[in-house]
Structure formats: structure tokens, C-alpha cells
Design a protein around this motif. Structure first.
Motif, short mmCIF file in Angstrom:
data_model
loop_
_atom_site.label_atom_id
_atom_site.label_comp_id
_atom_site.label_asym_id
_atom_site.label_seq_id
_atom_site.Cartn_x
_atom_site.Cartn_y
_atom_site.Cartn_z
N ASP A 10 41.09 43.48 44.12
CA ASP A 10 41.43 42.79 45.34
C ASP A 10 42.78 43.14 45.74
O ASP A 10 43.94 42.66 44.84
CB ASP A 10 40.80 41.39 45.56
CG ASP A 10 41.04 40.78 46.77
OD1 ASP A 10 42.36 40.62 47.39
OD2 ASP A 10 40.15 40.30 47.38
N SER A 13 45.62 40.28 44.63
CA SER A 13 45.99 39.84 43.44
C SER A 13 47.03 40.82 42.72
O SER A 13 47.12 41.97 42.63
CB SER A 13 44.90 40.28 42.27
OG SER A 13 44.99 40.19 40.95
N ASN A 15 48.09 40.68 39.75
CA ASN A 15 47.85 41.09 38.49
C ASN A 15 46.98 42.49 38.60
O ASN A 15 47.10 43.46 37.68
CB ASN A 15 47.31 40.23 37.55
CG ASN A 15 48.16 39.11 37.13
OD1 ASN A 15 49.20 39.37 36.95
ND2 ASN A 15 47.58 37.78 37.12
N LEU A 41 37.79 38.90 46.52
CA LEU A 41 38.22 37.76 45.32
C LEU A 41 37.90 36.54 45.78
O LEU A 41 37.45 35.59 45.18
CB LEU A 41 39.82 38.04 45.21
CG LEU A 41 40.39 37.15 43.80
CD1 LEU A 41 39.40 37.47 42.54
CD2 LEU A 41 41.64 37.60 43.54
N SER A 52 42.36 30.98 41.75
CA SER A 52 43.52 31.70 41.27
C SER A 52 44.54 30.84 40.61
O SER A 52 44.71 29.68 40.47
CB SER A 52 44.54 32.32 42.78
OG SER A 52 45.14 31.04 43.24
N GLY A 174 36.87 37.12 38.33
CA GLY A 174 38.46 37.48 38.85
C GLY A 174 38.82 38.72 39.26
O GLY A 174 37.96 39.58 38.97
N SER A 175 40.21 39.07 39.30
CA SER A 175 40.58 40.42 39.57
C SER A 175 41.85 40.49 38.84
O SER A 175 42.72 39.41 38.98
CB SER A 175 40.57 40.55 41.15
OG SER A 175 41.31 42.06 41.11
#
Length: 210
Positions: A10, A13, A15, A41, A52, A174-175
Motif C-alpha cells: 500500500d 506504508s 516500510n 491497508l 499502523s 499489514g504491509s
């Protein structure tokens, strides 16, 4: 049958942005290409009850600072010199992610993907503001009005929902999330394990001489 290796992302994100910087190196070393899979996400968080780090780390002593330290280590390791925190974070990424699916359907995913990450994490902008969104992509040479119109069509909306639902059904929360065959890995710090699993699953057994 070739091994399927997936990167679920996504644009919201940071990360996932950082993790993607390491993927070309893994591809060169292993000869295997990642499938880039857009997921929403927010939909994953809603389906799993997750949140998050921006929310989950709030108010915890020492952990946010350590999380930031680990991020800086990753940035140095991968020379992520273009990365900048987005001052408008968190950003609603529904338009961005529908656009990614539309771009895949229209055969323009690579330039769209690079432009989206550029305007989210390299020259950060408030990408959930429609006019800022449009002007950002126009400045990157993307025919964004065509993709905005395409993103409103049912097959694109369903495509994003289906990808997100499938990710959750396979264990995602999550992503970035990676799948190497049926094995799932979460987070940018698992990339070494991703590569190790990829090598293990693609290595040909050595035949023994008679």
C-alpha cells in the motif's frame, strides 16, 4: 511450475516503500521476479483489527525511538537517500490504490507506481487531496484523468477488494507482506528470510551419480 513470489503493498506504508528498494537486488541475485500486488491497508486493518505503528506505538516508552533507529539502520543499509517522511501522514490511500489496479489493467503500472512513491515518500505531498493528487501525477507525465476515470469502474473497485480480501485470507495483517509460494513474511526486516526462502524453494536438487 515456477515459484510465485509476491510483494503486497500500500503506498501509505513507508516500510513498504523502503522494502521495495531492496527487491531489485533480490531479483538480480535469484533470477526471480516479484509480482506487485496492490492491497488496501485500511481494509486489511479493518478486517484484522490491526493498526499502523503510528497508532500502536503512541504513548509507549522507548519503543517508538527504537523503531525509528531500526528504520535509520535500514535506510543506511540500502542507501535510501531519497526517502523523506510525509508530513501529511497518515494518508487515505483509496484513490492511490484503485489507481494502481487501474494502471495494471491499462498496462501502465510501472510509471504509475514510480510516480506514486515519488510523490508519497520522495517529494511528499498530501496525496488524498484530489487536486494535489492530479497535479502530482500530471507533473510525472501520467495520464491521470484517464486512470481516475478507469478507477471508478466496477472491475477496478472489485479488483482491489478481491486482492485485499485474498491477502487477509492468506494470513496478511499489514504491509509490506511477502509470499514466497505459500510462505508468508511480514515487514521490511524479513527480506533476508524472504531471499533465503526464495533460494531454498528454487534450488534444484543435486542428482547423484549412479
Amino acid at each position: 511450475m515456477s515459484l510465485k513470489v509476491e510483494f503486497h503493498f500500500d503506498f501509505g506504508s513507508p516500510n513498504a516503500y523502503l522494502a521495495e528498494l531492496a527487491l531489485p537486488g533480490i531479483e538480480r541475485r535469484t533470477g526471480v521476479k516479484f509480482d506487485y500486488v496492490p492491497v488496501l491497508l485500511g481494509g486489511i486493518f479493518k478486517a484484522t483489527g490491526n493498526m499502523s505503528p503510528f497508532d500502536s506505538l503512541r504513548g509507549i516508552k522507548n519503543k517508538p525511538e527504537y523503531n525509528a533507529l531500526e528504520t535509520q539502520r535500514f535506510i543506511r543499509r540500502h542507501n535510501a537517500t531519497k526517502f523523506h517522511s510525509n508530513p501529511f501522514f497518515p494518508i487515505n490511500t483509496l484513490m492511490l490504490m484503485r489507481g494502481a489496479v487501474a494502471a495494471q489493467f491499462e498496462g501502465v503500472f510501472e510509471p504509475y507506481f514510480r510516480a506514486a512513491y515519488h510523490h508519497m515518500w520522495e517529494e511528499p505531498k498530501k496525496m488524498d487531496d484530489l487536486e494535489i493528487f492530479r497535479q502530482a501525477f500530471i507533473s510525472s507525465g501520467i495520464d491521470i484523468d484517464r486512470l481516475i476515470a478507469r478507477a471508478q469502474q466496477d472491475d477496478v473497485k472489485k479488483g482491489l477488494i478481491d486482492r485485499t480480501t485474498d491477502a487477509v485470507n492468506r494470513g496478511s495483517f499489514g504491509s509490506p507482506t511477502f509470499f514466497v509460494g505459500k510462505e508468508m513474511f511480514f515487514g521490511k526486516d524479513q527480506l533476508r528470510d524472504v531471499e533465503e526462502s526464495l533460494v531454498e524453494q528454487t534450488s534444484q536438487p543435486v542428482s547423484k551419480s549412479a
